[in-house]
Design a protein around this motif. Structure first.
Motif, PDB file in Angstrom:
ATOM      1  N   ALA A  73      46.202  50.552  43.469  1.00 38.82           N
ATOM      2  CA  ALA A  73      45.693  50.492  42.088  1.00 38.82           C
ATOM      3  C   ALA A  73      46.856  50.555  41.100  1.00 38.82           C
ATOM      4  O   ALA A  73      47.813  51.301  41.286  1.00 38.82           O
ATOM      5  CB  ALA A  73      44.743  51.659  41.844  1.00 38.82           C
ATOM      6  N   THR A  74      46.790  49.750  40.058  1.00 41.45           N
ATOM      7  CA  THR A  74      47.862  49.747  39.055  1.00 41.45           C
ATOM      8  C   THR A  74      47.265  49.640  37.657  1.00 41.45           C
ATOM      9  O   THR A  74      46.229  48.995  37.459  1.00 41.45           O
ATOM     10  CB  THR A  74      48.853  48.583  39.300  1.00 41.45           C
ATOM     11  N   ALA A  75      47.933  50.301  36.707  1.00 38.76           N
ATOM     12  CA  ALA A  75      47.438  50.277  35.330  1.00 38.76           C
ATOM     13  C   ALA A  75      47.781  48.957  34.652  1.00 38.76           C
ATOM     14  O   ALA A  75      47.166  48.586  33.662  1.00 38.76           O
ATOM     15  CB  ALA A  75      48.065  51.425  34.547  1.00 38.76           C
ATOM     16  N   ASN A  76      48.788  48.271  35.179  1.00 31.87           N
ATOM     17  CA  ASN A  76      49.226  47.026  34.557  1.00 31.87           C
ATOM     18  C   ASN A  76      48.460  45.864  35.187  1.00 31.87           C
ATOM     19  O   ASN A  76      48.676  45.518  36.349  1.00 31.87           O
ATOM     20  CB  ASN A  76      50.733  46.857  34.756  1.00 31.87           C
ATOM     21  N   LEU A  77      47.582  45.252  34.399  1.00 35.13           N
ATOM     22  CA  LEU A  77      46.697  44.220  34.953  1.00 35.13           C
ATOM     23  C   LEU A  77      47.461  43.010  35.493  1.00 35.13           C
ATOM     24  O   LEU A  77      46.908  42.225  36.262  1.00 35.13           O
ATOM     25  CB  LEU A  77      45.683  43.776  33.892  1.00 35.13           C
ATOM     26  N   LEU A  78      48.731  42.866  35.107  1.00 33.35           N
ATOM     27  CA  LEU A  78      49.510  41.745  35.647  1.00 33.35           C
ATOM     28  C   LEU A  78      49.603  41.831  37.167  1.00 33.35           C
ATOM     29  O   LEU A  78      49.783  40.833  37.845  1.00 33.35           O
ATOM     30  CB  LEU A  78      50.931  41.760  35.073  1.00 33.35           C
ATOM     31  N   TYR A  79      49.491  43.061  37.698  1.00 26.04           N
ATOM     32  CA  TYR A  79      49.670  43.251  39.145  1.00 26.04           C
ATOM     33  C   TYR A  79      48.361  43.590  39.847  1.00 26.04           C
ATOM     34  O   TYR A  79      48.350  44.152  40.930  1.00 26.04           O
ATOM     35  CB  TYR A  79      50.729  44.344  39.390  1.00 26.04           C
ATOM     36  N   ARG A  80      47.222  43.238  39.201  1.00 30.54           N
ATOM     37  CA  ARG A  80      45.926  43.696  39.732  1.00 30.54           C
ATOM     38  C   ARG A  80      45.576  43.063  41.073  1.00 30.54           C
ATOM     39  O   ARG A  80      44.767  43.597  41.812  1.00 30.54           O
ATOM     40  CB  ARG A  80      44.813  43.452  38.709  1.00 30.54           C
ATOM     41  N   PHE A  81      46.159  41.914  41.391  1.00 38.54           N
ATOM     42  CA  PHE A  81      45.819  41.282  42.672  1.00 38.54           C
ATOM     43  C   PHE A  81      46.957  41.384  43.688  1.00 38.54           C
ATOM     44  O   PHE A  81      47.049  40.580  44.605  1.00 38.54           O
ATOM     45  CB  PHE A  81      45.433  39.817  42.457  1.00 38.54           C
ATOM     46  N   THR A  82      47.843  42.342  43.497  1.00 36.70           N
ATOM     47  CA  THR A  82      48.899  42.512  44.498  1.00 36.70           C
ATOM     48  C   THR A  82      48.340  43.367  45.626  1.00 36.70           C
ATOM     49  O   THR A  82      48.126  44.567  45.475  1.00 36.70           O
ATOM     50  CB  THR A  82      50.145  43.184  43.882  1.00 36.70           C
TER      51      THR A  82
END
Ligand SMILES: Cc1cc2nc3c(=O)[nH]c(=O)nc-3n(C[C@H](O)[C@H](O)[C@H](O)COP(=O)(O)OP(=O)(O)OC[C@H]3O[C@@H](n4cnc5c(N)ncnc54)[C@H](O)[C@@H]3O)c2cc1C
Length: 503
Positions: free
Chosen positions: A18-27
């Protein structure tokens, strides 16, 4: 081996990625492992390497550029390796601390609270949710860097699992010139995921001059139409004693067509409150109103002086003395609340974020002129941002983090962290919520990068801890400057097949 491992869909997997930065939401890596010991890490590295799986390491997950997110291979999440052990002398004085590499600064500061060790600090991060590893391996700019140097300057020893799965301990006692000494040199500034997986640090405990710290925060909104340039120039260029640290964040949040600029100050001072007040008065002097001024200029300066006077008054009122232990454990959380919220995943409340960073000096004559320009540029760009994103929900922050002091007393080559003369590590945050805004937001960041880059050290310096999405090429030189070649050499000794990442 009993090493906790999780696949997609399992709760622990989802929590780890899980990440707060949506740029990395599908990593989404193939698998997440959560080792509990150094031996677990050794086994994981050996096995992954044998089958040609890539490894990404995560500690606190606060990387600005998603360095600890992975879209393939294995994610090693160190969240189960958080033990912290304070070492005490016979008279119960803390002398050193051993920290497992998955701890966050809050875990470390808690040990000082538990033992009531007022007046002692561990040279860690501003934000207690930041991971110990990412912070120290990138150099580490703490609230007491101006007194004690970078966080990594106070590391005594590090244990690392290298690409061949071996456990190696390197430190101040490693023989000068040895492979181990070189690795220890490199880990202090160029170590983020580059040479292996660090599993433990040993650090010095430092003694403040006082048991109490004066700390405060205030969001200043300069009066509309009154310039804040002279006031900010004074604050940024003043020759503050090393006991004083003044960070400031120029915050512009645009929403529903509205957006007001504010400058949020966070201050920490190792000294008594009356000295703190006196210092502000001494360094922040009003503009002289001499007889040669035109009536218009006179009024202008009077208004600026009044605004500055109010700022000083508020900084004094909103800063208070408190035990250093409480400051580290509690006040830092409150002071860096907005930034921490940008980094901690909160479903439904996350946003897209991009960052760029610069290293500004203030110690040479020409730096005063450059700082005037920087202030002018940031102010002008705020107007452009407000206009460009007037119908959106977007933020443009410029954060000046105070360095210098003791950090400048080390040579540029003493550790891999090179930006010793930097007084302000400054980073830009662009944050937005509408996914279709990415091109505009990125375009704005790249423009800012182009405009401000010439003022940064070496005309290109970025601080790896404020990792930068706008570096076009030669990332290693931008991050490590003239230490880049030596760090590369260390890499060729310890990881000759380049198994771990190089920025
Ligand atoms: C709210 C906030 C406040 C901050 N304040 C400061 C500050 O005051 N001073 C400062 O210097 N920086 C600060 N930072 C920046 C922060 O120090 C860096 O982003 C740092 O890299 C974060 O460390 P982490 O362990 O949380 O991050 P992660 O994202 O987990 O890791 C960062 C990098 O380190 C690598 N890494 C992590 N653990 C290991 C390990 N054990 N072995 C090898 N590689 C590893 C990762 O692979 C990644 O490349 C702040 C960041 C945020 C979001």
């Amino acid at each position: 081996k009993g090493i906790p491992a999780f696949n997609q869909g399992e709760k622990e997997y989802e929590l780890s990625v899980a990440t707060a930065n949506l740029l990395y939401r599908f990593t989404r890596p193939e698998c997440v492992v959560q080792p509990e010991t150094t031996e677990h890490v050794q086994y994981i590295v050996e096995q992954a390497r044998d089958v040609g799986e890539d490894i990404t390491v995560k500690c606190g997950g606060h990387s600005y550029t998603g360095f600890s997110t992975a879209d393939h291979g294995l994610l090693i999440d160190l969240k189960r390796m958080t033990a912290v052990k304070l070492q005490l002398s016979k008279d119960k004085t803390p002398t050193a601390v051993k920290v497992q590499a998955g701890a966050r600064w809050g875990d470390v500061y808690r040990t000082l609270i538990n033992g009531s060790h007022r007046g002692y600090v561990i040279n860690g991060g501003r934000c207690p949710s930041v991971g110990v590893s990412g912070f120290l391996l990138g150099g580490g700019l703490g609230p007491f860097t101006r007194s004690f140097g970078m966080g990594s300057d106070t590391v005594i020893e590090a244990t690392i699992v290298t690409a061949d799965g071996k456990k190696v301990t390197v430190g101040k006692d490693s023989p000068p010139g040895s492979r181990e000494a070189e690795l220890f040199w490199a880990l202090r500034g160029a170590g983020c995921g580059t040479f292996g997986v660090v599993t433990e640090f040993k650090m010095d405990v430092k003694k403040l001059k006082n048991k109490n710290v004066v700390a405060g925060r205030y969001l200043w909104t300069p009066t509309a139409g009154v310039s804040h340039h002279r006031t900010m120039q004074q604050i940024l260029m003043a020759d503050w004693p090393k006991e004083m640290t003044i960070d400031n964040n120029w915050m512009l949040d645009v929403k529903g067509g509205k957006g007001e600029m504010g400058i949020r100050f966070t201050i920490y001072y190792d000294g008594p409150k009356d000295e703190f007040d006196k210092l502000l008065d001494e360094k922040m002097t009003p503009q002289p109103l001499d007889g040669s001024l035109s009536p218009e200029d006179r009024v202008k300066l009077q208004l600026e002086n009044a605004d500055q006077e109010n700022l000083i008054k508020q900084l004094k009122r909103r800063s208070m003395p408190e035990p250093s232990t409480r400051f580290l454990y509690e006040s830092l959380v409150l002071m860096w609340d907005e930034e921490a919220r940008n980094s901690l995943p909160r479903p439904g409340d996350n946003a897209y974020q991009k960052y760029s960073s610069f290293c500004f000096r203030t110690d040479r004559e020409e730096d005063a002129r450059a700082m005037e320009e920087i202030i002018r540029i940031v102010t002008a760009q705020q107007t452009f941002f407000k206009d460009e994103f007037k119908t959106d929900n977007a933020s443009f922050w410029v954060t000046f983090i105070h360095s210098g002091g003791k950090a400048t007393t080390f040579s540029r080559t003493e550790t891999a962290y090179p930006w010793r003369e930097c007084t302000f590590h400054t980073y830009i945050t662009i944050k937005w919520t509408d996914k279709w805004l990415e091109q505009n937001a990125t375009g704005f960041l790249l423009r800012m990068k182009d405009i401000l880059k010439p003022y940064s050290m070496n005309g290109q310096a970025s601080f790896i801890n404020f990792s930068d999405a706008a570096i076009a090429k030669d990332h290693d030189v931008a991050y490590y400057g003239e230490n880049s070649a030596r760090a590369r050499k260390v890499k060729s000794v310890w990881d000759k097949d380049n198994y771990f990442n190089w920025p």
